[in-house]
Structure formats: structure tokens, C-alpha cells
Design a protein around this motif. Structure first.
Motif, PDB file in Angstrom:
ATOM      1  N   UNK A  97      -9.888  -1.379   2.894  1.00  0.00           N
ATOM      2  CA  UNK A  97     -10.332  -0.650   3.774  1.00  0.00           C
ATOM      3  C   UNK A  97      -9.290   0.689   3.826  1.00  0.00           C
ATOM      4  N   UNK A  98      -9.682   1.953   4.341  1.00  0.00           N
ATOM      5  CA  UNK A  98      -8.994   2.974   4.321  1.00  0.00           C
ATOM      6  C   UNK A  98      -7.699   2.719   5.317  1.00  0.00           C
ATOM      7  N   UNK A  99      -6.504   3.444   4.603  1.00  0.00           N
ATOM      8  CA  UNK A  99      -5.569   3.154   5.295  1.00  0.00           C
ATOM      9  C   UNK A  99      -5.244   3.514   6.592  1.00  0.00           C
ATOM     10  N   UNK A 128       0.929  -1.252  -0.033  1.00  0.00           N
ATOM     11  CA  UNK A 128       0.015  -0.112  -0.084  1.00  0.00           C
ATOM     12  C   UNK A 128       0.921   1.152  -0.002  1.00  0.00           C
ATOM     13  N   UNK A 146      -6.546  -5.280   3.533  1.00  0.00           N
ATOM     14  CA  UNK A 146      -5.858  -4.025   3.535  1.00  0.00           C
ATOM     15  C   UNK A 146      -6.122  -3.125   2.274  1.00  0.00           C
ATOM     16  N   UNK A 147      -6.742  -3.817   1.048  1.00  0.00           N
ATOM     17  CA  UNK A 147      -7.008  -3.227  -0.047  1.00  0.00           C
ATOM     18  C   UNK A 147      -8.324  -2.476   0.064  1.00  0.00           C
TER      19      UNK A 147
END
Lengths: 207, 207, 207
Positions: free
Chosen positions: A86-88, A32, A83-84
């Protein structure tokens, strides 16, 4: 090679899977940071989540654990997707550090335990614990071209060594396996926790 | 796979251990240059000292040599401690280069010899000598984030290839093993020595 | 482990060798860009040409394929020599990309097929196809210190995943092996071809 099944049977499986998932998440987060694609997220998650255990299995001559067990691979791919999607900001480095500390300590004990079960002598078994706990992160850093976790002064490898070394030492002294595993994992986690909370590092070399 | 024990039995063991120790020292010194902790010193020493032989063993299907033999691991850890405890000026790059040259030549012959003993054909066996001699240093450079020894123009891989190739070739011609090993190791060392003393390099590619 | 010989017997061997040769050439060209020597050309060609298949074989527990088969090693060394001896303008990056696309697709299918033949479950077998197709290039990039192909936005790993995934999926559905292999390889090549021709990339992560 005599496989001492009880040792592994007594190591809680969910700890193993939790360790894999946490490392997989740290791999996906490296992807990310580098603004990668979903496929690269998956590649990084698998390499980071399974890398340490894979190297351990190759070194001790065991079949590579995730070849016949779908759960490890599924856990890695699910973490990449999570992870992709959801918001970082959900994945704060600080929070991850704490999960990672649990994974590191549990994984170091599990890796040493598996090595002992495959007839590896104590010193090498402890080192296999360190390899299991740390090499996934090293592979992630090399793939991402980031400075390796090995080279940061903060205590990290040392916590894995403490967990694996205590576990192996106590086992040699005849302490019951679950107790030795618990003491090793808690001690390793505690050392890493102090390192995270206080920025504790070992003394570094000054020529 | 038929294991031709005599080949290995005739290879002097102290040469093997000396090679491991010299490479381990070069790994610890890379950690020293990066101002690392004692634990990182140990990690680098083990990865550099055992890396080439480990890759060779995985490729030829042999049990990884340092899993059941404590001496290799002990030699690596002792070298890490020695570098940690002594002033850096004791470890002059120039002096190390010469030790490294001995290790490279001896290790290339030993690696090729072990591969032959495991039934690997000549061309691959010679390549296993190169892998044994060079890959520890490559792993060290990748871990430390330094430019790889592979990319320096000075003759290095070539010296390992000469040592391993001569040894395998002479063995094929029926020359007695200790003689073939001696000629290969001396020739590889001599080539590397000229490279160190005169900065000798192979011609490089110019499109 | 049951080895399903028919699967491998039906995979055309020249495709396997062609993939190795193309990857070996890309390794030698990386050495050329770095103005290296002939020996380094050979090292890069072997590591790049055999790296993906070697990692696959280690993971699935197969003997490393190029240890007993001289053709793969010979193909790599010949490509190193060919790149060394010819003017660099003969090796246009664009032309190589197209060869590489063929190699990537064929290799991904071949790797997945070999994994299935060794009794590896479908999901892991598809991943072994990706490893076979992509890891040689990753090893090349790490050795050369270049940014990894993994981190470029252009579709690459995805094409390997499509080829391997389609092949495994169709095989599970009972489609005849040569048909499944053909469909997988053509689809993977087509996707990579669009990526090369149009600069097509997957969407990247934006926190």
C-alpha cells in the motif's frame, strides 16, 4: 506452576491479536522508512509484533506463545505484506499512534494477566505487562538503529505501567477479572491518548 | 539437572544483592545522563541490574531469579528512586567505578557458582560468570545508545574472566568453595582496580 | 515434546560446527576492525558463533546447545585466537563472504531441522532456520555498533529463508531428509553466491 486458566480464558483473544498486528505494522513501517526489502519487512514485523510477548514468556518460563499458534505469525506476515503493497501515505504516523495506544494498553494488561496465571507475584507480573507492551518497540528501534522509544520524553512506558499496575492492583483487591482488565486498559489508553493529543510528558531529570 | 545446593548456600547473599544494586545505579545514572523520566530510570535500573543474571539463567535453564524473589526487583527500583531524588554530584563516576568493580568481581564468581550448581561444565560455567558480570552493562549501553563498555580498551571483561576462571579452576582443584570464591573475587577486583587507578588496558589488535 | 532424533542424526555435525566457526570468525574480525583486545575477540566470537542457535533453542524450548557441548565453544575460542594471531590480510572480506555463505545456508537448514525435531510447526520451523542463520550476525552488528546486516540491500536473509523454506517444504512433501537438506542448502548458497558475485539485491520499498 499452577496455570490459572480462567484468567487467560477471560482475556479477549482478538485484543491480543490486534495488539500483535499493530506492533507488526509499526515494525514494517520502520523497514519502509529505511527503504528495505519485503523480506526485511517480514523480519521487522515478526520481531516487533512478537518481541515483547516472547521476552515475557522466556522470563516467566512459559512456552513461547507463537511457536505453536500460527495466528500470531500469520498476523505479522500479513501486516508486512499490507505495508509493502500500500502507498505509504495510507499509514500516517498520527493514525498509527492511536492504534499503537490501543495495542499498548491491551497488551500490558494481557501480559500481566498471563504472568499472574503462571504464578508470578504481583510486582513482577505488573512489570511483565510493561515488558509485553514496550519491548517489541524497543527491539524494533535497536534493529533499525533509530533512537529508542524509551528515550523520548513523551509518556509511553508510563501508560503501560499504569494499565498493568491498575489491573494487578484491582485483581489483588478482589475485583472481577474482566472489570479489572477493562479499567486497567482504559486508564492506560486514556493516559497515552492525552500524551499523544497534548504532547504530555513526565518531568525529566535535571541534575 | 542436579542442583548442588551447598555451592549456592555458601555464596553470601548480600554480595549478590550489592552487585544488583550497583549495576542498577549505573543504569539509573545512564538515564540521568540522557535526562529521562522516573519511569525510564526504573526501566534502565531493572534492565541493567537484572540483565546479566537473567541471560545466565536463560542459558543454563534455571528459572529467572528475580521472578520469584522480590528483593532483587526492590533493590533496582530503590536505586532508581535514590538516583532520581539526589543531586547528580553525589554520584561521581569515579566513586561508581569502584562500587562497580566490587559488583563485577562478586557477580562473576556468583554467576559461575550458580552455573556449576546447575551442572554446567567448567568452561561454560566460567563464561556464565563473565555473562553475569558484564551483560547488564552491555544491555544498558545498547538501550541508551552509548558506545558499549565492550569496546573500551580498559580492562573490564578481562577482570570478570579472571574472577570467574580462578574460582572455577580452584574449585576443580578441590579448594574449598568459600576460599575459591574469595580468591577469585579479590583477584578480579584487584585487576579491575589497577585498570581504574592506572588506566590499564590490554594490548589491542593492530592488523 | 516429541524429539524426532533421526532428523538431527542425519544432519552432518561437521556442517553445524563449520557454520559456528565461520560466524565466530566474522565476530572476531568485527573486533579486529574495532581494534579490540583478545578478550573482546573471544566475547564477539562466542556471541556471533552461538547467538543464532542460542536464540533458536530458547524460542523452541530446547536446552541451549553449547551448554553441554564443549566443541561449539572451543571452535569459537579457537577462531578468536586464530584471527588475533594472524595478519589481517589473511582474512579478506571477500573470502569470508564465501565461507559465510556456506555457513548461512547450512545453518538455516540445520536450524529448521532442529525445530521440526522439537515438534515446531512448519512455518515457525522455517522461521527458526532464518533466526539460526541470521541472528548471530545481527547480535555482532549491534554489539559492535555497526549498521546491521539486516539493513543492507544485498540478499542475505532471503537466502536463509530460501534454504530453510525449501527444506521444510520438501520434507512436508515426503522427500527424504538428506535430499531435502541438500537441495535447501545448495539453493540457499546459490542465491547468496549470485548476490555476492553480482551484488544482487531484492527490490527495495519506495513509498
Amino acid at each position: 506452576m499452577p496455570i490459572d486458566a480462567p484468567i487467560l480464558a477471560q482475556t479477549p483473544e482478538w485484543l491480543d491479536l490486534a495488539g500483535i498486528a499493530v506492533f507488526a505494522a509499526s515494525g514494517a513501517l520502520a523497514a519502509a522508512r529505511a527503504q528495505q526489502t519485503l523480506v526485511t519487512f517480514a523480519f521487522f514485523a515478526v520481531a516487533t509484533g512478537t518481541g515483547g510477548g516472547t521476552l515475557r514468556d522466556l522470563l516467566i518460563g512459559a512456552p513461547v506463545f507463537w511457536m505453536q499458534d500460527n495466528r500470531a505469525l500469520a498476523a505479522c506476515l500479513l501486516m508486512a505484506l499490507a505495508v509493502w503493497l500500500t502507498p505509504v501515505r495510507w499509514w500516517r504516523p498520527r493514525a498509527l499512534d492511536w492504534f499503537d495506544a490501543v495495542g499498548l494498553a491491551a497488551y500490558a494488561v494481557y501480559g500481566a494477566s498471563k504472568a499472574l496465571a503462571f504464578g508470578v507475584p504481583p510486582l513482577q507480573a505488573a512489570m511483565m505487562g510493561v515488558v509485553t507492551g514496550c519491548c517489541g518497540g524497543i527491539i524494533r528501534d535497536v534493529l533499525a538503529g533509530e533512537p529508542s522509544i524509551l528515550l523520548r520524553p513523551e509518556i509511553y512506558v508510563t501508560a503501560a505501567a499504569l494499565a498493568a499496575g491498575l489491573f494487578v492492583g484491582l485483581t489483588l483487591l478482589g475485583v472481577a477479572l474482566p472489570v479489572a482488565a477493562g479499567v486497567g486498559a482504559v486508564a492506560g489508553f486514556a493516559l497515552r491518548a492525552v500524551a499523544i493529543a497534548r504532547g504530555l510528558g513526565l518531568p525529566t531529570y535535571r541534575g
